[in-house]
Design an enzyme around this catalytic site. Sequence first.
Site, PDB file in Angstrom:
ATOM      1  CE  LYS A  69      -3.987   1.805   2.687  1.00  0.00           C
ATOM      2  NZ  LYS A  69      -4.853   1.525   3.872  1.00  0.00           N
ATOM      3  CB  SER A 144      -8.309   3.201   2.963  1.00  0.00           C
ATOM      4  OG  SER A 144      -7.455   2.583   3.909  1.00  0.00           O
ATOM      5  CB  SER A 168      -8.452   0.066   5.638  1.00  0.00           C
ATOM      6  OG  SER A 168      -9.166   1.265   5.580  1.00  0.00           O
TER       7      SER A 168
HETATM    8  N1  GLN Z   1     -13.038   3.228   6.330  1.00  0.00           N
HETATM    9  C1  GLN Z   1     -12.519   3.640   7.597  1.00  0.00           C
HETATM   10  C2  GLN Z   1     -12.168   5.111   7.552  1.00  0.00           C
HETATM   11  O1  GLN Z   1     -12.427   5.726   6.581  1.00  0.00           O
HETATM   12  C3  GLN Z   1     -11.354   2.800   7.980  1.00  0.00           C
HETATM   13  C4  GLN Z   1     -10.103   3.237   7.333  1.00  0.00           C
HETATM   14  C5  GLN Z   1      -8.954   2.368   7.676  1.00  0.00           C
HETATM   15  O2  GLN Z   1      -9.080   1.310   8.286  1.00  0.00           O
HETATM   16  N2  GLN Z   1      -7.806   2.873   7.329  1.00  0.00           N
HETATM   17  O3  GLN Z   1     -11.665   5.664   8.477  1.00  0.00           O
END
Ligand code: GLN
Length: 462
Positions: A69, A144, A168
């Site tokens: 990532k 994400s 995410s």
């Molecule tokens: N979707 C969640 C957020 O927007 C989790 C993001 C993540 O785990 N990095 O914060």
Amino acid sequence: MTPPALTARAMAAAVRGGADPGAWARAAADRAAANPWNAFRPFHRDAVEAQIAGANRAGRLAGVPVVLKDNLADEGQPCGCASRILEGYVAPYTATCVARLRAEGAIIVGRSNMDEFAMGSSTENSAHGPARNPLDESRVPGGSSGGSAAAVAGGVVPIALGSETGGSVRQPASFCGIVGLKPTYGRISRHGLVAFASSLDIVSPFALDTRDAALVAEVMAGHDPLDSTSLREPVGDWEGACDGGVSGLRVGVLAEGEGEGVEPGVAARVAEAVESLSRQGAIVSRVSIPSTRLALAAYYVIAPAEASSNLARFDGLRYGPRAAASTLAELYLRGRGQGFGPEVQRRILLGTFALSAGWAEEYYVRAQRARARITHDMEAALREVDVLVSPTSPTVAFKLGDRAMEPLAMYLADILTVPASLAGLPAVSVPCGMSEGLPVGLQVTGRRNDEATVLRVATAVG
Ligand code: GLN
């Protein structure tokens, strides 16, 4: 169509047996460079040959191509977090987790698209445009870490790293029909992971099956002097634990995972998975933890609060393009105003407000109290059962654009993943069938430091 996928274990075994350690890495690097599904970000391809030449051919991950990532530091490679504010930034050091994978023979072949600074659930909040789901390109891969999920689901690599703050890795794993494993908070060093919300962040792998996920997490886990929050507890044999079976294990079906807008097709696949665990000898019961209903609200105060502080370092001076300005205040305002996308700005505003004098008691402190309650209640429930199960996400992968303009609808995608994040517990998403032609993920959550049991249960489902 995705090509037939070989596991990391199979590749490494072949290389240990004398196969060319560069074959898979070169093919994967070429595919990543072509940027299918807009799942990838710039990567210096030259680094692949150097890694092949120096690869540990006897390692547990000998010759296994891996995608990172774009928020994980790898010396000499860009690290952009899908943000304009980090344009042109090159990492001056390597994340501990990446160094540990390399030491076992893994070869980094690309970097993946993501929601900017890991804020989002669909990979649509990227400054470089959305990534797409390889199983249906009209749909999101989740987020994400959506680019990393697509890289594995699309057959480019058997292993990709993502990061978890609130789901995410589990949620995109569920949307893309692969395995995503979030270990206990602190199991894997955060050194070299760009911070979002430090009390929640953890590096987490995507894989084709639970054994590969276990192997990769095991290689990365363990204390790191460069991260004072990394745990000292022994890691154990997670890969071996996968074969333990579920006979006699107590599986609690989370009652709060049954409402919450869960699609009928998702509920049906999850019920079938639970039925299968029961046939294999698990003792199934229904468990209610009412405080988990507070998790989403608490998360969306705590995570932005920590982010507003962590992202203060991006001041428009030290990283990224410098804005034209005549005063220092103007430089900050322009640099941050142009450098951060709308969701990141929203989180910084929310977080700064939640921490401000006069409101911190109302928001931040109350959210912390809710977090303590959720943690306490989940730990209490996990004394009565060995694991909790629920859908990973209430829905299958949604259409590109469906939620992009509605932050609250987007936040709801995390409703079932954030409880384990707030409590710091290990959790995995494992595919459990299809609904409307798209994959469904089952989430298995376990006790602190008990990744082994989580993996046993997840393997029995897969
Ligand atoms: N979707 C969640 C957020 O927007 C989790 C993001 C993540 O785990 N990095 O914060």
